[in-house]
Enzyme design. Structure first.
Site, PDB file in Angstrom:
ATOM      1  CG  ASP A 147      -2.120  -0.831   1.121  1.00  0.00           C
ATOM      2  OD1 ASP A 147      -2.387  -1.323   0.003  1.00  0.00           O
ATOM      3  OD2 ASP A 147      -2.799  -1.033   2.143  1.00  0.00           O
ATOM      4  NE  ARG A 153      -1.706   4.026  13.003  1.00  0.00           N
ATOM      5  CZ  ARG A 153      -1.336   2.768  13.243  1.00  0.00           C
ATOM      6  NH1 ARG A 153      -0.440   2.484  14.177  1.00  0.00           N
ATOM      7  NH2 ARG A 153      -1.847   1.760  12.564  1.00  0.00           N
ATOM      8  CG  ASP A 165      -4.941   3.245  12.792  1.00  0.00           C
ATOM      9  OD1 ASP A 165      -4.979   3.585  13.992  1.00  0.00           O
ATOM     10  OD2 ASP A 165      -4.769   2.070  12.431  1.00  0.00           O
ATOM     11  CB  SER A 172      -5.828  -5.667   8.542  1.00  0.00           C
ATOM     12  OG  SER A 172      -5.262  -4.443   8.944  1.00  0.00           O
TER      13      SER A 172
END
Ligand code: ARG
Length: 407
Positions: free
Chosen positions: A15, A96, A125, A177
């Protein structure tokens, strides 16, 4: 004229590698990638760095922030006993903000007007990245290629990568994931999307199946100084080392798995599996030390604020004023949280079996039912008379008016 620059949060996966090309061609930007090491499982950071360059980045940076993540982020998580919806120890929500902090620093260093991430449009996210960046520097614009592009299926994405000279690798896509860091692993998607399906054994990596865990219990003493873990079995260690060591100890005893339905900020209920052997054990130990050392009113009030703190962090508000003010409150409660907690791991369980502290508020001479009791029992009667007065007045009045039990 030189092109404008974007700093992309880069994982090395398909990605974010496609994101490099997309930002170059669709947005006409020079791409600087930043791979932040928060303790995730990676094959080779140098290979990831080179892959970004091979995919078209003008600069590829790797930052090892594990110490900072532990010392400036996970210490706050522990002080708050952070559990979203009373059960999720926030692992992705914690990494994050540290990634965001470094993205913004690199943007400033390179004079980049843009920052980009590879999150989809359905998760939390994306919110954490964008709100975080905007809070640290509202002049930076955030781009979300994966949310914008129309490479909807995996084969389309692979075709895009191949057409643009991006290494796809021999990878069959992982059916799940996964997001992981020092604090633990998050696993979603694939067969887990049916909440009735039992999690397959292959999703777990850091925790043993209970059936395979040792038959004998394993005991470990966690030392805390001012609320922060600082030793194991008396041996001094950094917080980072304590987390890593406890991940191994708790993990091999099959402790630390979660399987739950969770309410995302974007409104979706999702099925999430987590494993955090060390993290969950440390939260248990930290709470046990607070039970011993914090005064009753303070402890109770703190419990309410912990709930709010966890929600703020989950919702991407790590850098917000309220979250910072709550951190200051929690910090003010941790100064004398110094002591030891004994944990026993056994077949998927973690039990506190002992606690001690020089600042313990537990007073045996008051608590004891044996000799040496200094508690004044006679004063209890007066206390109860007063304590129950409002409800007794109410009950007496209702009895006299034939309205017993009516509020
Ligand atoms: N649901 C969790 C959270 O929002 C975990 C997210 C994990 N992310 C991922 N890309 N698998 O914090």
């Amino acid at each position: 004229m030189a092109r404008e620059k974007v700093v992309l949060a880069y994982s090395g996966g398909l990605d974010t590698s496609c994101c490099i090309k997309w930002l170059m061609t669709e947005k006409n930007l020079d791409v600087i990638t930043l791979c932040v090491n928060v303790g995730q499982e990676t094959d080779d950071l140098e290979a990831i760095r080179k892959k970004a360059l091979a995919s078209g980045a003008i600069e590829s940076l790797v930052a090892d922030v594990r110490e900072e993540f532990a010392n400036d982020f996970l210490t706050k998580e522990l002080a708050a006993n952070g559990l979203y919806e009373n059960k999720y120890p926030l692992l992705s929500a914690l990494s994050r903000p540290v990634i965001v902090k470094h993205l913004v620093e690199v943007a400033h260093q390179y004079g980049a007007a843009y920052v980009a991430h590879g999150c989809t449009g359905k998760g939390n996210d994306q919110v954490r990245f964008e709100v975080g960046v905007q809070t640290l520097d509202p002049t930076i614009q955030v781009l979300a290629p994966v949310r914008e592009w129309d490479l909807l299926t995996r084969p389309q994405e692979i075709a895009y990568a191949q057409a643009n000279g991006i290494e796809v690798g021999a990878t069959k896509k992982n059916p799940y994931s996964i997001d992981d860091n020092l604090w633990g692993r998050a696993i979603e998607c694939g067969v887990l999307e049916d909440p009735w399906n039992e999690p397959p054994a292959d999703i777990w990596k850091t925790t043993a199946d209970v059936a395979d865990a040792p038959d004998e219990p394993e005991t470990v003493v966690v030392g805390f100084e001012a609320g922060v873990p600082c030793s194991l079995d008396g041996e001094r260690k950094s917080f980072l080392d304590v987390i890593e060591a406890l991940n191994v100890i708790a993990g091999r005893n099959g402790y630390g798995r979660l399987d739950q339905i969770e309410n995302r900020l974007v409104g979706i209920k999702s099925r999430e599996c987590y494993e955090l052997p060390g993290g969950l054990a440390l939260i248990e130990a930290h709470k046990a030390l607070e039970d011993l050392c914090l005064e009753r009113d303070l402890l109770h009030y703190k419990l309410n604020l912990e709930h709010k703190w966890s929600e703020l962090v989950y919702d991407g508000l790590w850098f917000s004023p309220l979250k910072q003010a709550l951190d200051a409150f929690f910090a003010s409660t941790q100064g004398l949280l110094t002591g030891e907690i004994r944990l026993r791991f056994w077949k998927g369980t973690c039990t506190v079996t002992g606690r001690r502290s020089a600042y313990s508020l537990y007073d045996k001479s008051i608590a004891t039912y044996d000799e040496g009791d200094t508690f004044d029992r006679n004063s209890a009667a007066g206390f109860i008379y007063q304590w129950g007065l409002p409800t007794r007045v109410w009950a007496t009045q209702r009895l006299a008016t034939g309205t017993e039990g009516r509020i």
